[in-house]
Design an enzyme around this catalytic site. Structure first.
Site, short mmCIF file in Angstrom:
data_model
loop_
_atom_site.label_atom_id
_atom_site.label_comp_id
_atom_site.label_asym_id
_atom_site.label_seq_id
_atom_site.Cartn_x
_atom_site.Cartn_y
_atom_site.Cartn_z
N LYS A 124 0.82 -1.20 0.00
CA LYS A 124 0.00 0.00 0.00
C LYS A 124 0.86 1.26 0.00
O LYS A 124 0.64 2.17 -0.79
CB LYS A 124 -0.93 0.02 1.21
CG LYS A 124 -1.92 1.18 1.20
CD LYS A 124 -2.22 1.70 2.58
CE LYS A 124 -1.09 2.57 3.10
NZ LYS A 124 -1.41 3.23 4.38
N ASP A 142 -6.14 1.01 1.24
CA ASP A 142 -6.11 1.04 2.70
C ASP A 142 -7.46 0.57 3.22
O ASP A 142 -8.29 0.06 2.46
CB ASP A 142 -5.76 2.44 3.21
CG ASP A 142 -6.85 3.46 2.91
OD1 ASP A 142 -7.84 3.11 2.23
OD2 ASP A 142 -6.72 4.61 3.36
#
Length: 230
Positions: A124, A142
């Site tokens: 991420k 996320d």
């Protein structure tokens, strides 16, 4: 509940977000790739607001990876102790800076493969840097993106962030992936909250699988729109 195609769902979501959040961008404060990398690493399980309160002091002491690479644990920890998981983040930040100096000439890599080699940097975070700083066609997932994309129905029910990432990349026009990532984050942060989504003020009701499901469940007992707590 009316049937809507995936293409139409994305088109209408894009139209709504373009109007509601035309200038969507990260809420983290940064002036360079290095500063954003540090900020994103600090933001794991922590609010952007708290990170933004901490980074000015951090960068006044460690304005470059070279200085951070020479730091000791006791130099960094006191500055970020109000951030979640300060022990592990202190170690990761120092190790990250050391690798930048050793393997990348002090420069933040411009690709996800090299970014993920850095200590404390997962997929991420690597995708965020690649997208925001270098304009790469990546989709950071996320907790907000993971939740919102599934609630709206932009992706099928998924078990992993990677599954959500792949589905979003398949359907979002490449030139909009960076902005779309921020749209979903901000929508999840301020409208589509985890426990009490504010469906009554959401502009995506007509295409949202979650909202339409609630509407259908309530239709047998009440013909009014569902009341959802703010």
């Amino acid at each position: 509940m009316s049937t809507i195609s995936t293409r139409e769902r994305y088109a209408r979501a894009i139209a709504y977000f373009e109007k509601a959040m035309p200038d969507a961008e990260t809420e983290l404060h940064y002036r360079s790739a290095y500063e954003l990398l540090v900020a994103v690493m600090l933001s794991a399980q922590c609010t952007d607001k708290r990170v933004n309160m901490t980074t000015p002091s951090f960068f006044s002491v460690f304005p470059t990876p070279e200085l951070l690479a020479r730091a000791d644990f006791d130099d960094v920890f006191p500055i970020i102790k109000s951030i979640s998981y300060p022990n592990s983040k202190t170690k990761h930040l120092i190790a990250m800076a050391q690798m930048l100096m050793k393997d990348f000439n002090g420069k933040v890599p411009d690709n996800t493969e090299d970014l993920e080699k850095l200590p404390g940097v997962g997929r991420k975070t690597a995708n965020v840097i690649a997208s925001v700083v270098f304009g790469e066609n990546t989709m950071p997932v996320d907790t907000h993106v993971f939740r919102v994309a599934q609630r709206i129905g932009l992706v099928k029910p998924s078990k992993t962030p990677l599954q959500v990432e792949n589905q979003l990349l398949k359907n979002i026009p490449p030139q909009l992936t960076g902005k779309f990532h921020h749209w979903l984050i901000l929508h999840g942060r301020y409208i589509c909250l985890a426990r009490k989504p504010k469906c009554d003020i959401c502009g995506l009701q007509e295409i949202c699988v979650y909202y339409q499901k609630i509407l259908k469940e309530n239709s047998g007992t009440d013909h009014k729109k569902p009341t959802i707590k703010k």
